[in-house]
Design a protein around this motif. Sequence first.
Motif, PDB file in Angstrom:
ATOM      1  N   LYS A 238      15.153  -8.611  -7.095  1.00 19.78           N
ATOM      2  CA  LYS A 238      14.166  -7.947  -7.047  1.00 19.78           C
ATOM      3  C   LYS A 238      13.997  -6.796  -6.129  1.00 19.78           C
ATOM      4  CE  LYS A 238      11.588 -12.157  -8.241  1.00 19.78           C
ATOM      5  NZ  LYS A 238      10.218 -12.815  -8.194  1.00 19.78           N
ATOM      6  N   GLY A 239      14.910  -6.556  -5.033  1.00 17.36           N
ATOM      7  CA  GLY A 239      14.932  -5.771  -3.970  1.00 17.36           C
ATOM      8  C   GLY A 239      15.422  -6.145  -2.795  1.00 17.36           C
ATOM      9  N   ALA A 240      14.758  -6.022  -1.800  1.00 15.37           N
ATOM     10  CA  ALA A 240      15.222  -6.860  -0.431  1.00 15.37           C
ATOM     11  C   ALA A 240      14.525  -8.117  -0.362  1.00 15.37           C
ATOM     12  CB  ALA A 240      14.619  -6.072   0.632  1.00 15.37           C
ATOM     13  N   ASP A 241      15.164  -8.980  -1.463  1.00 14.65           N
ATOM     14  CA  ASP A 241      14.447 -10.292  -1.509  1.00 14.65           C
ATOM     15  C   ASP A 241      14.419 -11.252  -0.269  1.00 14.65           C
ATOM     16  OD1 ASP A 241      15.402  -9.103  -4.033  1.00 14.65           O
ATOM     17  OD2 ASP A 241      15.180 -10.970  -5.163  1.00 14.65           O
ATOM     18  N   THR A 242      15.579 -11.335   0.145  1.00 12.39           N
ATOM     19  CA  THR A 242      15.497 -12.324   1.234  1.00 12.39           C
ATOM     20  C   THR A 242      15.974 -11.763   2.719  1.00 12.39           C
ATOM     21  OG1 THR A 242      17.951 -12.539   0.855  1.00 12.39           O
ATOM     22  CG2 THR A 242      16.552 -14.044  -0.222  1.00 12.39           C
ATOM     23  N   MET A 243      15.297 -10.626   3.029  1.00  7.44           N
ATOM     24  CA  MET A 243      15.496 -10.094   4.352  1.00  7.44           C
ATOM     25  C   MET A 243      14.759 -10.704   5.349  1.00  7.44           C
ATOM     26  SD  MET A 243      17.395  -7.751   3.803  1.00  7.44           S
ATOM     27  CE  MET A 243      18.045  -9.090   2.252  1.00  7.44           C
ATOM     28  N   THR A 244      15.248 -10.585   6.779  1.00  5.99           N
ATOM     29  CA  THR A 244      14.468 -11.348   7.667  1.00  5.99           C
ATOM     30  C   THR A 244      14.111 -10.442   8.893  1.00  5.99           C
ATOM     31  OG1 THR A 244      16.077 -13.315   7.292  1.00  5.99           O
ATOM     32  CG2 THR A 244      15.178 -13.138   9.065  1.00  5.99           C
ATOM     33  N   VAL A 245      13.083 -10.878   9.507  1.00  8.22           N
ATOM     34  CA  VAL A 245      12.475  -9.961  10.900  1.00  8.22           C
ATOM     35  C   VAL A 245      13.294 -10.580  11.752  1.00  8.22           C
ATOM     36  CG1 VAL A 245      10.833  -9.821  12.296  1.00  8.22           C
ATOM     37  CG2 VAL A 245      10.214  -9.679   9.977  1.00  8.22           C
TER      38      VAL A 245
ATOM     39  N   GLY B 238      10.998 -14.404  10.740  1.00  7.91           N
ATOM     40  CA  GLY B 238      10.203 -14.486   9.566  1.00  7.91           C
ATOM     41  C   GLY B 238      10.561 -13.734   8.272  1.00  7.91           C
ATOM     42  N   ALA B 239       9.853 -13.911   7.203  1.00  6.35           N
ATOM     43  CA  ALA B 239      10.395 -13.216   6.093  1.00  6.35           C
ATOM     44  C   ALA B 239       9.941 -11.503   5.981  1.00  6.35           C
ATOM     45  CB  ALA B 239       9.505 -14.024   4.823  1.00  6.35           C
ATOM     46  N   PHE B 240      10.703 -10.973   5.288  1.00  4.05           N
ATOM     47  CA  PHE B 240      10.648  -9.423   5.115  1.00  4.05           C
ATOM     48  C   PHE B 240      11.262  -9.253   3.775  1.00  4.05           C
ATOM     49  CE2 PHE B 240      10.675  -4.841   5.794  1.00  4.05           C
ATOM     50  CZ  PHE B 240       9.658  -4.697   6.452  1.00  4.05           C
ATOM     51  N   HIS B 241      10.387  -9.676   2.811  1.00  2.00           N
ATOM     52  CA  HIS B 241      10.982  -9.720   1.349  1.00  2.00           C
ATOM     53  C   HIS B 241      10.076  -8.534   0.814  1.00  2.00           C
ATOM     54  CE1 HIS B 241      11.462 -14.297   1.638  1.00  2.00           C
ATOM     55  NE2 HIS B 241      12.209 -13.556   2.534  1.00  2.00           N
ATOM     56  N   ILE B 242      10.791  -7.585   0.352  1.00  4.69           N
ATOM     57  CA  ILE B 242      10.284  -6.329  -0.457  1.00  4.69           C
ATOM     58  C   ILE B 242      10.499  -6.383  -1.819  1.00  4.69           C
ATOM     59  CG2 ILE B 242       9.924  -3.866  -0.247  1.00  4.69           C
ATOM     60  CD1 ILE B 242       9.098  -5.449   2.527  1.00  4.69           C
ATOM     61  N   HIS B 243       9.771  -6.355  -2.664  1.00  6.21           N
ATOM     62  CA  HIS B 243      10.176  -6.555  -4.183  1.00  6.21           C
ATOM     63  C   HIS B 243       9.836  -5.525  -4.922  1.00  6.21           C
ATOM     64  CE1 HIS B 243       9.644 -11.295  -3.892  1.00  6.21           C
ATOM     65  NE2 HIS B 243      10.725 -10.718  -3.353  1.00  6.21           N
ATOM     66  N   MET B 244      10.821  -4.355  -4.938  1.00  7.55           N
ATOM     67  CA  MET B 244      10.426  -3.112  -6.061  1.00  7.55           C
ATOM     68  C   MET B 244      10.562  -3.574  -7.299  1.00  7.55           C
ATOM     69  SD  MET B 244      10.289  -0.741  -3.552  1.00  7.55           S
ATOM     70  CE  MET B 244      10.232   0.423  -4.780  1.00  7.55           C
ATOM     71  N   ASP B 245      10.900  -4.710  -7.677  1.00  7.67           N
ATOM     72  CA  ASP B 245      11.153  -5.000  -9.233  1.00  7.67           C
ATOM     73  C   ASP B 245      10.568  -6.482  -9.252  1.00  7.67           C
ATOM     74  OD1 ASP B 245      11.382  -6.149 -11.671  1.00  7.67           O
ATOM     75  OD2 ASP B 245      13.366  -5.412 -11.749  1.00  7.67           O
ATOM     76  N   PRO B 246       9.274  -6.760  -9.193  1.00  5.89           N
ATOM     77  CA  PRO B 246       8.827  -8.250  -9.091  1.00  5.89           C
ATOM     78  C   PRO B 246       9.139  -9.087 -10.426  1.00  5.89           C
ATOM     79  CG  PRO B 246       6.868  -6.545  -8.510  1.00  5.89           C
ATOM     80  CD  PRO B 246       8.138  -5.634  -8.999  1.00  5.89           C
ATOM     81  N   TYR B 247       9.417  -8.275 -11.351  1.00  8.55           N
ATOM     82  CA  TYR B 247       9.918  -9.328 -12.555  1.00  8.55           C
ATOM     83  C   TYR B 247      11.394  -9.289 -12.793  1.00  8.55           C
ATOM     84  CZ  TYR B 247       5.582  -6.683 -13.593  1.00  8.55           C
ATOM     85  OH  TYR B 247       4.253  -6.368 -13.751  1.00  8.55           O
TER      86      TYR B 247
ATOM     87  N   SER C  28       0.887  -1.080   0.033  1.00 10.58           N
ATOM     88  CA  SER C  28      -0.060   0.224  -0.003  1.00 10.58           C
ATOM     89  C   SER C  28       0.860   1.120  -0.036  1.00 10.58           C
ATOM     90  CB  SER C  28      -1.043   0.070   1.327  1.00 10.58           C
ATOM     91  OG  SER C  28      -0.197   0.330   2.557  1.00 10.58           O
ATOM     92  N   PHE C  29       2.018   0.957   0.322  1.00  9.13           N
ATOM     93  CA  PHE C  29       3.053   2.255   0.217  1.00  9.13           C
ATOM     94  C   PHE C  29       4.353   2.177  -0.062  1.00  9.13           C
ATOM     95  CE2 PHE C  29       4.092   0.707   4.527  1.00  9.13           C
ATOM     96  CZ  PHE C  29       5.201   0.965   4.632  1.00  9.13           C
ATOM     97  N   PHE C  30       5.049   1.207   0.085  1.00 12.51           N
ATOM     98  CA  PHE C  30       6.444   0.573  -0.115  1.00 12.51           C
ATOM     99  C   PHE C  30       6.827   0.268  -1.512  1.00 12.51           C
ATOM    100  CE2 PHE C  30      10.218  -0.397   2.976  1.00 12.51           C
ATOM    101  CZ  PHE C  30      11.026  -0.361   1.977  1.00 12.51           C
ATOM    102  N   ALA C  31       6.185  -0.932  -1.809  1.00  9.14           N
ATOM    103  CA  ALA C  31       6.702  -1.582  -3.129  1.00  9.14           C
ATOM    104  C   ALA C  31       5.386  -2.611  -3.664  1.00  9.14           C
ATOM    105  CB  ALA C  31       7.713  -2.641  -2.593  1.00  9.14           C
ATOM    106  N   PRO C  32       5.504  -2.939  -5.061  1.00 12.09           N
ATOM    107  CA  PRO C  32       4.449  -3.542  -5.468  1.00 12.09           C
ATOM    108  C   PRO C  32       4.110  -5.030  -5.341  1.00 12.09           C
ATOM    109  CG  PRO C  32       6.152  -3.255  -7.221  1.00 12.09           C
ATOM    110  CD  PRO C  32       6.627  -2.492  -5.906  1.00 12.09           C
ATOM    111  N   GLU C  33       5.325  -5.649  -4.453  1.00  8.14           N
ATOM    112  CA  GLU C  33       5.027  -6.924  -4.053  1.00  8.14           C
ATOM    113  C   GLU C  33       5.942  -7.150  -2.823  1.00  8.14           C
ATOM    114  OE1 GLU C  33       5.227 -10.093  -7.077  1.00  8.14           O
ATOM    115  OE2 GLU C  33       7.177 -10.697  -6.105  1.00  8.14           O
ATOM    116  N   ALA C  34       5.277  -8.200  -1.998  1.00  2.00           N
ATOM    117  CA  ALA C  34       5.848  -8.170  -0.610  1.00  2.00           C
ATOM    118  C   ALA C  34       5.497  -9.423  -0.159  1.00  2.00           C
ATOM    119  CB  ALA C  34       5.551  -7.176   0.378  1.00  2.00           C
ATOM    120  N   GLU C  35       6.403 -10.149   0.690  1.00  5.45           N
ATOM    121  CA  GLU C  35       6.183 -11.273   1.417  1.00  5.45           C
ATOM    122  C   GLU C  35       6.518 -10.995   2.995  1.00  5.45           C
ATOM    123  OE1 GLU C  35       7.170 -15.930   2.480  1.00  5.45           O
ATOM    124  OE2 GLU C  35       7.842 -14.894   0.413  1.00  5.45           O
ATOM    125  N   VAL C  36       5.721 -10.650   4.071  1.00  6.01           N
ATOM    126  CA  VAL C  36       6.069 -10.269   5.409  1.00  6.01           C
ATOM    127  C   VAL C  36       5.488 -11.393   6.106  1.00  6.01           C
ATOM    128  CG1 VAL C  36       5.617  -8.406   7.119  1.00  6.01           C
ATOM    129  CG2 VAL C  36       6.202  -7.998   4.395  1.00  6.01           C
TER     130      VAL C  36
END
Length: 188
Positions: A77-84, A62-71, A48-56
Amino acid sequence: MRFVLSALLSLAALFASAAESGIELAVTVKAPVSEVWKAWTSSAGITSFFAPEAEVDPRPDGAFHIHMDPYGAPGMKGADTMTVLAVEPEKLLSFTWNAPPHLPQARAQRTVVILRFAPDADGTRLTLSHVGWGSEGEWPKARTYFEKAWPNVLKNLQTRFDTGKPYDWTDWLARLKQLHAQDAAKPK
């Protein structure tokens, strides 16, 4: 007693000198803490504000994957494999972070982002601390990048709540598709 006080003051000075400077930002978001918390701790909130795709997955490890470039390719893709790292509901969220793909040396390492949420007369006071910066190689470029990027992310968060509407990623995704199509068409 004087010895104990002297020892404590010496210890405090040692820790103060060892502290590094991080990126420190704070904003007020016109929404209750519970809503700002959801924006950072859910995939729908992030999109809703950060990136077009995410897994949180808002739990330690836990996952904190923020995909600025889903393609993008995996890992690009961005912050692909970040972790909480740590969670204190509606008070604190911390996670690992990496540099953008164009800085591969810095990207291979991780920094830490710490978010603190507090009630404020106008909604929520959100404080962002980004720490763990090196000083050599690509580190200064990575830090400069995020000194510019984080204020934009926080502004998008404020706008999302000011307008009541999530960010529309349609144009961004269309540009990305076009860039990926151009890259695919280039001779190898």
